[in-house]
Design a protein around this motif. Sequence first.
Motif, PDB file in Angstrom:
ATOM      1  N   GLY A 127       0.802  -1.227   0.000  1.00  0.00           N
ATOM      2  CA  GLY A 127       0.000   0.000   0.000  1.00  0.00           C
ATOM      3  C   GLY A 127       0.830   1.270   0.000  1.00  0.00           C
ATOM      4  N   LYS A 128       2.156   1.162   0.247  1.00  0.00           N
ATOM      5  CA  LYS A 128       3.022   2.340   0.203  1.00  0.00           C
ATOM      6  C   LYS A 128       3.787   2.359  -1.113  1.00  0.00           C
ATOM      7  N   PRO A 129       4.263   3.536  -1.527  1.00  0.00           N
ATOM      8  CA  PRO A 129       5.138   3.530  -2.711  1.00  0.00           C
ATOM      9  C   PRO A 129       6.313   2.562  -2.467  1.00  0.00           C
TER      10      PRO A 129
ATOM     11  N   TRP B  96      13.299  -3.076   0.126  1.00  0.00           N
ATOM     12  CA  TRP B  96      13.939  -3.058   1.447  1.00  0.00           C
ATOM     13  C   TRP B  96      14.436  -1.659   1.773  1.00  0.00           C
ATOM     14  N   GLU B  97      14.321  -1.312   3.073  1.00  0.00           N
ATOM     15  CA  GLU B  97      14.679   0.030   3.545  1.00  0.00           C
ATOM     16  C   GLU B  97      15.168  -0.071   4.982  1.00  0.00           C
ATOM     17  N   PHE B  98      15.690   1.025   5.484  1.00  0.00           N
ATOM     18  CA  PHE B  98      15.963   1.133   6.909  1.00  0.00           C
ATOM     19  C   PHE B  98      14.680   1.640   7.554  1.00  0.00           C
ATOM     20  N   PRO B  99      14.246   1.006   8.634  1.00  0.00           N
ATOM     21  CA  PRO B  99      12.990   1.414   9.254  1.00  0.00           C
ATOM     22  C   PRO B  99      12.993   2.908   9.585  1.00  0.00           C
ATOM     23  N   GLY B 100      11.843   3.557   9.400  1.00  0.00           N
ATOM     24  CA  GLY B 100      11.736   4.985   9.665  1.00  0.00           C
ATOM     25  C   GLY B 100      10.557   5.564   8.930  1.00  0.00           C
ATOM     26  N   GLY B 101      10.477   6.877   8.909  1.00  0.00           N
ATOM     27  CA  GLY B 101       9.355   7.500   8.204  1.00  0.00           C
ATOM     28  C   GLY B 101       9.428   9.009   8.256  1.00  0.00           C
ATOM     29  N   LYS B 102       8.364   9.626   7.816  1.00  0.00           N
ATOM     30  CA  LYS B 102       8.347  11.077   7.627  1.00  0.00           C
ATOM     31  C   LYS B 102       8.299  11.837   8.950  1.00  0.00           C
TER      32      LYS B 102
ATOM     33  N   ARG C 172      10.116   8.038  17.439  1.00  0.00           N
ATOM     34  CA  ARG C 172       8.692   7.722  17.276  1.00  0.00           C
ATOM     35  C   ARG C 172       8.474   6.628  16.230  1.00  0.00           C
ATOM     36  N   GLU C 173       9.126   6.771  15.063  1.00  0.00           N
ATOM     37  CA  GLU C 173       8.916   5.793  13.981  1.00  0.00           C
ATOM     38  C   GLU C 173       9.362   4.391  14.391  1.00  0.00           C
ATOM     39  N   LEU C 174      10.496   4.283  15.055  1.00  0.00           N
ATOM     40  CA  LEU C 174      10.973   2.944  15.424  1.00  0.00           C
ATOM     41  C   LEU C 174      10.074   2.327  16.492  1.00  0.00           C
TER      42      LEU C 174
ATOM     43  N   GLU D 279       6.742   3.029  16.655  1.00  0.00           N
ATOM     44  CA  GLU D 279       5.496   2.688  15.960  1.00  0.00           C
ATOM     45  C   GLU D 279       5.646   1.493  15.028  1.00  0.00           C
ATOM     46  N   GLU D 280       6.748   1.481  14.253  1.00  0.00           N
ATOM     47  CA  GLU D 280       6.875   0.456  13.211  1.00  0.00           C
ATOM     48  C   GLU D 280       7.372  -0.878  13.743  1.00  0.00           C
ATOM     49  N   MET D 281       8.162  -0.850  14.841  1.00  0.00           N
ATOM     50  CA  MET D 281       8.736  -2.111  15.300  1.00  0.00           C
ATOM     51  C   MET D 281       8.810  -2.275  16.813  1.00  0.00           C
TER      52      MET D 281
HETATM   53 MG   LIG Z   1       8.089   4.105   7.171  1.00  0.00          MG
END
Ligand SMILES: [Mg+2]
Length: 311
Positions: free
Chosen positions: A27-29, A34-40, A53-55, A57-59
């Motif tokens: 559902g995401k671009p 594969w990426e390093f976990p994180g976000g905007k 916050r992202e780490l 929330e995501e993991m």
């Molecule tokens: Mg992300």
Amino acid sequence: MSKITEVAAGILIRPDGDFLLGSRPEGKPYAGWWEFPGGKLEAGETPYEALVRELREEMGIEVEAATPWLVQRFVYPHATVKLHFFLVSQWRGEPHPHEGQAFVWQTAGATTAEPILPANTPILRGLELPPTLALSNVAELGRQGWLDALEQALAGGLRWFVLREPQLARAEYLDLAAAARTLARRYGARLLVHGDPALVEEVGADGVHLPSRLLAEVKERPQGWCGASVHDAAQLAQAAELGLDYVMLGPVLPTLSHPDAPTLGWDGFARLVEQGWPLAVYALGGMRPEFVATARGHGGHGVAMLRAAWR
Ligand SMILES: [Mg+2]
Ligand SMILES: Nc1nc2c([nH]c(=O)n2[C@H]2C[C@H](O)[C@@H](COP(=O)(O)OP(=O)(O)OP(=O)(O)O)O2)c(=O)[nH]1
């Protein structure tokens, strides 16, 4: 100009050097890449706050120790991003896929996960770079003295060194390089030549280190590993523009050879690194192995040493 999306991403590194990649959720671009976990970054957040916050929330992990590292700008069809990468050396909890992603531990230089987001190419190269780089010192130790010191250093764990001997004629340099390359091969170490990129092939080296005066002249990134010496923001920008792997930035502290030359100091070093570069920045000038942590604390990747590398 389109709007820039700021992103924070964490490179979880284990004591053995392996790092964690996550797959991008459906559902995401770029789903499945594969990426390093994180976000905007959210409004008002610093990159570090977004990382934490992202780490979470995501993991579901709590960041305990993280240092800012490379910053990469990249234009995707869906967005222009500015990515703030952090080296995360300590965290609490086990990574759990809160968004249906997969996780995989990878070894620098031998990644198996693919495809990896295209903006991450310099990041993966950066992860291969060691905390210390050594510059040869034949000028002071003499040919045999330095080769002996090199063998000792290699036996002690040295993995990357630059053969920088501007006082030598080309034939002498090539002869020395052959001897250094034999030793490097024996210990699985990388040898970088200095100056002319054509030397890489001639010597069978792993790459080239450019003196700052050559930076402006080189039009294309040479083959193999490539770094440069830089002294200011303009030269850092040139190195980044060329897509180099690393720079040596200095002098940070006074050196024996130039005791009265103006120095950046650690604060000046940090201010230049803080501008955010897609390459590893080594502190140069008056460095010793025990300064690696200080360099990391000031946004650097590690230290480059001349005299102190051969003791
Ligand atoms: Mg992300
Ligand atoms: N997290 C992360 N994003 C990366 C990396 N490399 C890279 O080009 N990107 C890009 C892909 C995306 O355009 C952007 C990150 O956005 P994202 O989709 O992860 O954002 P997010 O977690 O906040 O998720 P959302 O708000 O879209 O739900 O940065 C990387 O290593 N990690």
